[in-house]
Design a protein around this motif. Sequence first.
Motif, PDB file in Angstrom:
ATOM      1  N   THR A 193       0.851  -1.171   0.044  1.00 63.56           N
ATOM      2  CA  THR A 193      -0.106  -0.074   0.088  1.00 63.56           C
ATOM      3  C   THR A 193       0.812   1.239  -0.010  1.00 63.56           C
ATOM      4  OG1 THR A 193      -1.561  -1.284   1.121  1.00 63.56           O
ATOM      5  CG2 THR A 193      -1.828   1.063   1.222  1.00 63.56           C
ATOM      6  N   ASP A 194       1.932   1.042   0.696  1.00 58.90           N
ATOM      7  CA  ASP A 194       2.937   2.193   0.924  1.00 58.90           C
ATOM      8  C   ASP A 194       3.443   2.399  -0.366  1.00 58.90           C
ATOM      9  OD1 ASP A 194       2.430   2.679   3.352  1.00 58.90           O
ATOM     10  OD2 ASP A 194       3.951   1.785   4.324  1.00 58.90           O
ATOM     11  N   ALA A 195       3.895   1.371  -1.046  1.00 56.99           N
ATOM     12  CA  ALA A 195       4.959   1.385  -2.379  1.00 56.99           C
ATOM     13  C   ALA A 195       3.640   1.708  -3.411  1.00 56.99           C
ATOM     14  CB  ALA A 195       4.981  -0.062  -2.824  1.00 56.99           C
ATOM     15  N   ALA A 196       2.371   1.476  -3.579  1.00 57.99           N
ATOM     16  CA  ALA A 196       1.390   2.070  -4.327  1.00 57.99           C
ATOM     17  C   ALA A 196       1.258   3.740  -4.239  1.00 57.99           C
ATOM     18  CB  ALA A 196      -0.030   1.212  -4.173  1.00 57.99           C
ATOM     19  N   LEU A 197       1.043   4.190  -2.971  1.00 62.18           N
ATOM     20  CA  LEU A 197       1.369   5.513  -2.829  1.00 62.18           C
ATOM     21  C   LEU A 197       2.204   6.213  -3.493  1.00 62.18           C
ATOM     22  CD1 LEU A 197      -0.009   7.903  -1.230  1.00 62.18           C
ATOM     23  CD2 LEU A 197       0.983   7.485   0.736  1.00 62.18           C
ATOM     24  N   ALA A 198       3.617   5.671  -3.099  1.00 58.18           N
ATOM     25  CA  ALA A 198       4.906   6.287  -3.781  1.00 58.18           C
ATOM     26  C   ALA A 198       4.890   6.294  -5.089  1.00 58.18           C
ATOM     27  CB  ALA A 198       5.929   5.557  -3.131  1.00 58.18           C
ATOM     28  N   ARG A 199       4.291   5.282  -5.876  1.00 58.28           N
ATOM     29  CA  ARG A 199       4.107   5.318  -7.245  1.00 58.28           C
ATOM     30  C   ARG A 199       3.342   6.418  -7.726  1.00 58.28           C
ATOM     31  NH1 ARG A 199       6.132   0.351  -9.582  1.00 58.28           N
ATOM     32  NH2 ARG A 199       5.894   1.521 -11.818  1.00 58.28           N
ATOM     33  N   GLY A 200       2.116   6.699  -7.001  1.00 57.66           N
ATOM     34  CA  GLY A 200       1.043   7.696  -7.286  1.00 57.66           C
ATOM     35  C   GLY A 200       1.903   8.966  -6.992  1.00 57.66           C
ATOM     36  N   ILE A 201       2.670   9.182  -6.006  1.00 58.51           N
ATOM     37  CA  ILE A 201       3.182  10.517  -5.780  1.00 58.51           C
ATOM     38  C   ILE A 201       4.158  10.700  -6.895  1.00 58.51           C
ATOM     39  CG2 ILE A 201       4.723  11.571  -4.323  1.00 58.51           C
ATOM     40  CD1 ILE A 201       3.347  10.098  -2.098  1.00 58.51           C
ATOM     41  N   GLU A 202       4.941   9.668  -7.271  1.00 57.44           N
ATOM     42  CA  GLU A 202       6.023   9.979  -8.300  1.00 57.44           C
ATOM     43  C   GLU A 202       5.596  10.252  -9.698  1.00 57.44           C
ATOM     44  OE1 GLU A 202       9.644   9.953  -9.942  1.00 57.44           O
ATOM     45  OE2 GLU A 202       9.235   9.996  -7.887  1.00 57.44           O
ATOM     46  N   ALA A 203       4.093   9.895  -9.842  1.00 56.67           N
ATOM     47  CA  ALA A 203       3.410  10.045 -11.156  1.00 56.67           C
ATOM     48  C   ALA A 203       2.762  11.619 -11.193  1.00 56.67           C
ATOM     49  CB  ALA A 203       2.453   9.285 -11.608  1.00 56.67           C
ATOM     50  N   ALA A 204       2.736  12.333  -9.971  1.00 50.74           N
ATOM     51  CA  ALA A 204       1.928  13.511  -9.650  1.00 50.74           C
ATOM     52  C   ALA A 204       2.911  14.422 -10.399  1.00 50.74           C
ATOM     53  CB  ALA A 204       1.572  13.640  -8.416  1.00 50.74           C
ATOM     54  N   ARG A 205       3.039  14.742 -11.674  1.00 49.58           N
ATOM     55  CA  ARG A 205       3.782  15.609 -12.382  1.00 49.58           C
ATOM     56  C   ARG A 205       3.310  16.289 -13.380  1.00 49.58           C
ATOM     57  NH1 ARG A 205       9.224  14.632 -11.370  1.00 49.58           N
ATOM     58  NH2 ARG A 205       9.609  13.073  -9.726  1.00 49.58           N
ATOM     59  N   ILE A 206       3.811  17.508 -13.515  1.00 50.25           N
ATOM     60  CA  ILE A 206       3.165  18.299 -14.879  1.00 50.25           C
ATOM     61  C   ILE A 206       3.747  17.658 -16.242  1.00 50.25           C
ATOM     62  CG2 ILE A 206       3.730  20.415 -16.149  1.00 50.25           C
ATOM     63  CD1 ILE A 206       4.581  21.592 -13.148  1.00 50.25           C
ATOM     64  N   GLY A 207       2.549  17.582 -16.881  1.00 51.38           N
ATOM     65  CA  GLY A 207       2.784  16.862 -18.207  1.00 51.38           C
ATOM     66  C   GLY A 207       1.855  15.424 -18.201  1.00 51.38           C
ATOM     67  N   ASN A 208       2.008  15.021 -17.006  1.00 49.16           N
ATOM     68  CA  ASN A 208       1.159  13.516 -16.848  1.00 49.16           C
ATOM     69  C   ASN A 208      -0.441  13.878 -16.851  1.00 49.16           C
ATOM     70  OD1 ASN A 208       3.365  11.851 -16.856  1.00 49.16           O
ATOM     71  ND2 ASN A 208       3.343  11.385 -14.621  1.00 49.16           N
TER      72      ASN A 208
END
Length: 255
Positions: A132-147
Amino acid sequence: MSMIKTPEQIALMREAGRVVANTLAAVREAAGVGVTLRDLDALAAETIATAGATPAFLDYHPRWAAVPFPGVICTSVNDAVVHGIPDGYKLQDGDLLSVDCGAFLEGWCGDAAVSFIVGTPDPVDQALIDATDAALARGIEAARIGNKMGDLAYAIGGAARRAGYGLLADHGGHGIGRTMHAEPPVPNDGRPGRGIKLTEGLVIAIEPMLILGRKDDYYQDDDGWTLRSANGRRAAHSEHTVAITADGPLILTFP
Ligand code: MG
Ligand code: MG
Protein backbone atom coordinates in the motif's frame (compact mmCIF):
# COMPACT_ATOMS: atom_id res chain seq x y z
CA MET A 1 -13.15 27.91 -6.75
CA SER A 2 -10.05 27.29 -8.77
CA MET A 3 -8.34 23.95 -8.27
CA ILE A 4 -4.99 25.72 -8.71
CA LYS A 5 -3.09 27.03 -5.69
CA THR A 6 -0.39 29.71 -5.61
CA PRO A 7 2.99 28.93 -4.00
CA GLU A 8 1.86 31.04 -1.01
CA GLN A 9 -1.30 28.97 -0.62
CA ILE A 10 0.70 25.75 -0.92
CA ALA A 11 2.98 27.02 1.86
CA LEU A 12 -0.10 27.46 4.08
CA MET A 13 -1.32 23.96 3.17
CA ARG A 14 2.11 22.65 4.12
CA GLU A 15 1.56 23.95 7.67
CA ALA A 16 -1.83 22.20 7.85
CA GLY A 17 -0.10 19.08 6.54
CA ARG A 18 2.50 19.30 9.28
CA VAL A 19 -0.24 19.26 11.95
CA VAL A 20 -1.79 16.18 10.35
CA ALA A 21 1.57 14.36 10.15
CA ASN A 22 2.44 15.20 13.75
CA THR A 23 -0.96 13.94 14.88
CA LEU A 24 -0.56 10.65 13.00
CA ALA A 25 2.92 10.21 14.50
CA ALA A 26 1.59 10.76 18.04
CA VAL A 27 -1.28 8.32 17.48
CA ARG A 28 1.04 5.68 16.04
CA GLU A 29 3.41 6.05 18.99
CA ALA A 30 0.54 5.58 21.45
CA ALA A 31 -1.21 2.70 19.66
CA GLY A 32 -0.15 -0.22 21.86
CA VAL A 33 -1.90 -3.41 22.93
CA GLY A 34 -4.79 -2.62 25.30
CA VAL A 35 -5.13 0.99 24.21
CA THR A 36 -8.65 1.89 23.04
CA LEU A 37 -9.47 3.61 19.78
CA ARG A 38 -11.22 6.28 21.84
CA ASP A 39 -7.92 6.94 23.70
CA LEU A 40 -6.24 7.51 20.34
CA ASP A 41 -9.03 9.83 19.25
CA ALA A 42 -8.62 11.92 22.40
CA LEU A 43 -4.88 12.14 21.78
CA ALA A 44 -5.51 13.29 18.20
CA ALA A 45 -8.00 15.92 19.39
CA GLU A 46 -5.46 17.26 21.88
CA THR A 47 -2.60 17.28 19.36
CA ILE A 48 -4.67 19.13 16.74
CA ALA A 49 -6.01 21.67 19.26
CA THR A 50 -2.53 22.34 20.69
CA ALA A 51 -1.35 23.20 17.17
CA GLY A 52 -4.16 25.76 16.82
CA ALA A 53 -5.91 23.66 14.19
CA THR A 54 -9.38 22.09 13.95
CA PRO A 55 -10.26 18.50 13.02
CA ALA A 56 -11.72 18.02 9.54
CA PHE A 57 -13.57 14.74 10.18
CA LEU A 58 -15.44 15.51 13.42
CA ASP A 59 -19.14 16.12 12.57
CA TYR A 60 -18.38 15.76 8.85
CA HIS A 61 -21.76 14.93 7.32
CA PRO A 62 -21.80 14.13 3.60
CA ARG A 63 -25.19 13.54 1.99
CA TRP A 64 -24.76 9.76 1.85
CA ALA A 65 -24.05 9.37 5.58
CA ALA A 66 -26.91 8.69 7.99
CA VAL A 67 -25.11 10.40 10.89
CA PRO A 68 -22.24 12.93 11.15
CA PHE A 69 -18.82 11.33 11.71
CA PRO A 70 -18.40 11.13 15.50
CA GLY A 71 -14.59 11.02 15.73
CA VAL A 72 -11.56 13.24 15.18
CA ILE A 73 -9.70 10.47 13.33
CA CYS A 74 -10.81 7.38 11.44
CA THR A 75 -9.51 4.19 13.05
CA SER A 76 -10.00 1.15 10.81
CA VAL A 77 -9.00 -2.20 12.32
CA ASN A 78 -8.29 -5.40 10.34
CA ASP A 79 -11.17 -6.00 7.84
CA ALA A 80 -12.22 -2.33 8.17
CA VAL A 81 -10.77 -0.60 5.10
CA VAL A 82 -11.59 3.05 5.85
CA HIS A 83 -13.96 5.30 7.88
CA GLY A 84 -13.74 3.25 11.10
CA ILE A 85 -15.23 5.02 14.13
CA PRO A 86 -12.95 5.37 17.19
CA ASP A 87 -14.87 3.51 19.90
CA GLY A 88 -14.09 1.53 23.04
CA TYR A 89 -12.37 -1.33 21.17
CA LYS A 90 -9.09 -2.30 22.85
CA LEU A 91 -6.25 -2.93 20.40
CA GLN A 92 -4.96 -6.51 20.37
CA ASP A 93 -1.56 -7.94 19.52
CA GLY A 94 -1.24 -8.24 15.74
CA ASP A 95 -4.11 -5.89 14.82
CA LEU A 96 -3.71 -4.02 11.55
CA LEU A 97 -4.69 -0.41 12.28
CA SER A 98 -5.26 2.27 9.65
CA VAL A 99 -5.47 5.82 10.97
CA ASP A 100 -6.79 8.65 8.78
CA CYS A 101 -6.52 12.27 9.92
CA GLY A 102 -7.65 15.58 8.46
CA ALA A 103 -7.18 19.05 9.93
CA PHE A 104 -7.73 22.69 9.03
CA LEU A 105 -5.18 25.38 9.84
CA GLU A 106 -5.78 29.00 8.79
CA GLY A 107 -8.61 27.75 6.58
CA TRP A 108 -6.50 25.22 4.67
CA CYS A 109 -6.86 21.46 4.90
CA GLY A 110 -4.37 18.59 5.18
CA ASP A 111 -5.37 14.92 4.87
CA ALA A 112 -3.19 11.84 5.39
CA ALA A 113 -3.40 8.24 6.54
CA VAL A 114 -1.05 5.54 7.74
CA SER A 115 -1.40 1.80 8.37
CA PHE A 116 0.68 -0.26 10.80
CA ILE A 117 0.62 -3.37 12.99
CA VAL A 118 0.02 -3.16 16.73
CA GLY A 119 2.46 -5.43 18.53
CA THR A 120 3.68 -8.52 16.68
CA PRO A 121 3.29 -8.32 12.88
CA ASP A 122 2.08 -11.19 10.72
CA PRO A 123 4.34 -11.06 7.63
CA VAL A 124 1.27 -11.32 5.36
CA ASP A 125 -0.18 -8.15 6.92
CA GLN A 126 3.15 -6.34 6.81
CA ALA A 127 3.49 -7.17 3.10
CA LEU A 128 0.03 -5.70 2.49
CA ILE A 129 1.02 -2.48 4.26
CA ASP A 130 4.31 -2.31 2.35
CA ALA A 131 2.44 -2.77 -0.95
CA THR A 132 0.00 0.00 0.00
CA ASP A 133 2.87 2.36 0.85
CA ALA A 134 4.58 1.38 -2.43
CA ALA A 135 1.39 2.09 -4.42
CA LEU A 136 1.19 5.51 -2.74
CA ALA A 137 4.83 6.20 -3.61
CA ARG A 138 4.15 5.25 -7.25
CA GLY A 139 1.16 7.58 -7.33
CA ILE A 140 3.15 10.45 -5.84
CA GLU A 141 5.96 9.85 -8.32
CA ALA A 142 3.42 10.21 -11.16
CA ALA A 143 2.03 13.51 -9.79
CA ARG A 144 3.97 15.56 -12.31
CA ILE A 145 3.24 18.35 -14.78
CA GLY A 146 2.66 16.82 -18.21
CA ASN A 147 1.17 13.60 -16.89
CA LYS A 148 -2.58 12.96 -16.95
CA MET A 149 -4.75 11.78 -14.07
CA GLY A 150 -4.99 8.37 -15.78
CA ASP A 151 -1.20 8.03 -15.59
CA LEU A 152 -1.31 8.64 -11.84
CA ALA A 153 -4.28 6.28 -11.36
CA TYR A 154 -2.57 3.59 -13.41
CA ALA A 155 0.62 3.98 -11.36
CA ILE A 156 -1.33 3.26 -8.16
CA GLY A 157 -3.63 0.56 -9.53
CA GLY A 158 -0.94 -1.19 -11.53
CA ALA A 159 1.29 -1.48 -8.48
CA ALA A 160 -1.56 -2.90 -6.39
CA ARG A 161 -2.76 -5.36 -9.05
CA ARG A 162 0.74 -6.61 -9.88
CA ALA A 163 1.34 -7.27 -6.19
CA GLY A 164 -1.86 -9.36 -6.14
CA TYR A 165 -4.15 -7.20 -3.99
CA GLY A 166 -7.69 -5.89 -4.32
CA LEU A 167 -8.47 -2.16 -4.44
CA LEU A 168 -11.46 -0.81 -2.52
CA ALA A 169 -14.12 -0.33 -5.22
CA ASP A 170 -15.61 3.13 -5.89
CA HIS A 171 -13.12 4.95 -3.64
CA GLY A 172 -10.06 7.06 -4.33
CA GLY A 173 -8.36 10.34 -3.61
CA HIS A 174 -9.51 13.89 -4.23
CA GLY A 175 -8.57 17.50 -4.74
CA ILE A 176 -8.07 19.38 -1.48
CA GLY A 177 -7.70 22.99 -0.37
CA ARG A 178 -10.24 25.18 1.44
CA THR A 179 -12.39 22.06 1.69
CA MET A 180 -11.25 18.51 2.40
CA HIS A 181 -12.98 16.91 -0.57
CA ALA A 182 -12.73 18.99 -3.73
CA GLU A 183 -12.35 18.51 -7.46
CA PRO A 184 -10.79 16.63 -9.14
CA PRO A 185 -11.36 12.98 -8.24
CA VAL A 186 -8.10 11.01 -8.01
CA PRO A 187 -8.94 7.39 -8.91
CA ASN A 188 -6.87 4.47 -7.64
CA ASP A 189 -7.13 2.62 -10.93
CA GLY A 190 -7.18 3.89 -14.48
CA ARG A 191 -5.73 3.97 -17.96
CA PRO A 192 -2.57 5.83 -18.96
CA GLY A 193 -3.10 8.92 -21.10
CA ARG A 194 -6.71 9.45 -19.94
CA GLY A 195 -8.25 12.14 -17.77
CA ILE A 196 -7.33 15.73 -16.97
CA LYS A 197 -3.85 17.12 -17.38
CA LEU A 198 -1.89 17.49 -14.14
CA THR A 199 -0.86 21.13 -13.88
CA GLU A 200 1.29 23.27 -11.62
CA GLY A 201 -0.51 24.25 -8.41
CA LEU A 202 -2.93 21.32 -8.34
CA VAL A 203 -3.08 19.86 -4.81
CA ILE A 204 -4.49 16.36 -4.35
CA ALA A 205 -4.88 13.70 -1.69
CA ILE A 206 -3.56 10.38 -3.03
CA GLU A 207 -4.84 7.39 -1.07
CA PRO A 208 -4.57 3.74 -2.14
CA MET A 209 -6.80 1.32 -0.17
CA LEU A 210 -5.65 -2.28 -0.64
CA ILE A 211 -7.36 -5.51 0.42
CA LEU A 212 -5.82 -8.97 0.91
CA GLY A 213 -6.87 -11.19 -1.98
CA ARG A 214 -7.83 -9.89 -5.39
CA LYS A 215 -11.39 -8.81 -4.62
CA ASP A 216 -12.44 -5.13 -4.52
CA ASP A 217 -15.86 -5.60 -2.87
CA TYR A 218 -16.89 -4.09 0.45
CA TYR A 219 -19.93 -3.51 2.62
CA GLN A 220 -20.94 -0.76 4.99
CA ASP A 221 -21.11 -1.62 8.68
CA ASP A 222 -24.34 -1.01 10.64
CA ASP A 223 -22.61 2.01 12.24
CA GLY A 224 -23.27 3.89 8.99
CA TRP A 225 -19.59 4.66 8.32
CA THR A 226 -17.13 1.79 8.49
CA LEU A 227 -16.37 0.13 5.14
CA ARG A 228 -15.34 -3.52 5.55
CA SER A 229 -13.88 -5.91 3.02
CA ALA A 230 -16.54 -8.28 1.65
CA ASN A 231 -14.16 -11.23 1.94
CA GLY A 232 -13.50 -10.44 5.62
CA ARG A 233 -9.76 -10.16 5.00
CA ARG A 234 -7.51 -7.35 6.18
CA ALA A 235 -7.02 -4.04 4.41
CA ALA A 236 -4.57 -1.13 4.50
CA HIS A 237 -4.80 2.57 3.62
CA SER A 238 -2.00 5.09 3.06
CA GLU A 239 -2.48 8.74 2.12
CA HIS A 240 -0.57 11.94 1.56
CA THR A 241 -1.61 15.41 0.47
CA VAL A 242 0.62 16.30 -2.49
CA ALA A 243 1.18 19.51 -4.48
CA ILE A 244 2.18 19.37 -8.13
CA THR A 245 4.97 21.91 -8.57
CA ALA A 246 7.49 22.94 -11.22
CA ASP A 247 10.07 21.05 -9.15
CA GLY A 248 7.97 17.86 -9.09
CA PRO A 249 5.62 16.33 -6.52
CA LEU A 250 5.77 18.00 -3.10
CA ILE A 251 4.41 16.00 -0.13
CA LEU A 252 2.69 18.40 2.29
CA THR A 253 1.79 15.93 5.06
CA PHE A 254 5.08 15.24 6.79
CA PRO A 255 6.32 16.49 10.21
MG1 MG B 1 -7.84 10.89 4.63
MG1 MG C 1 -8.56 11.81 1.73
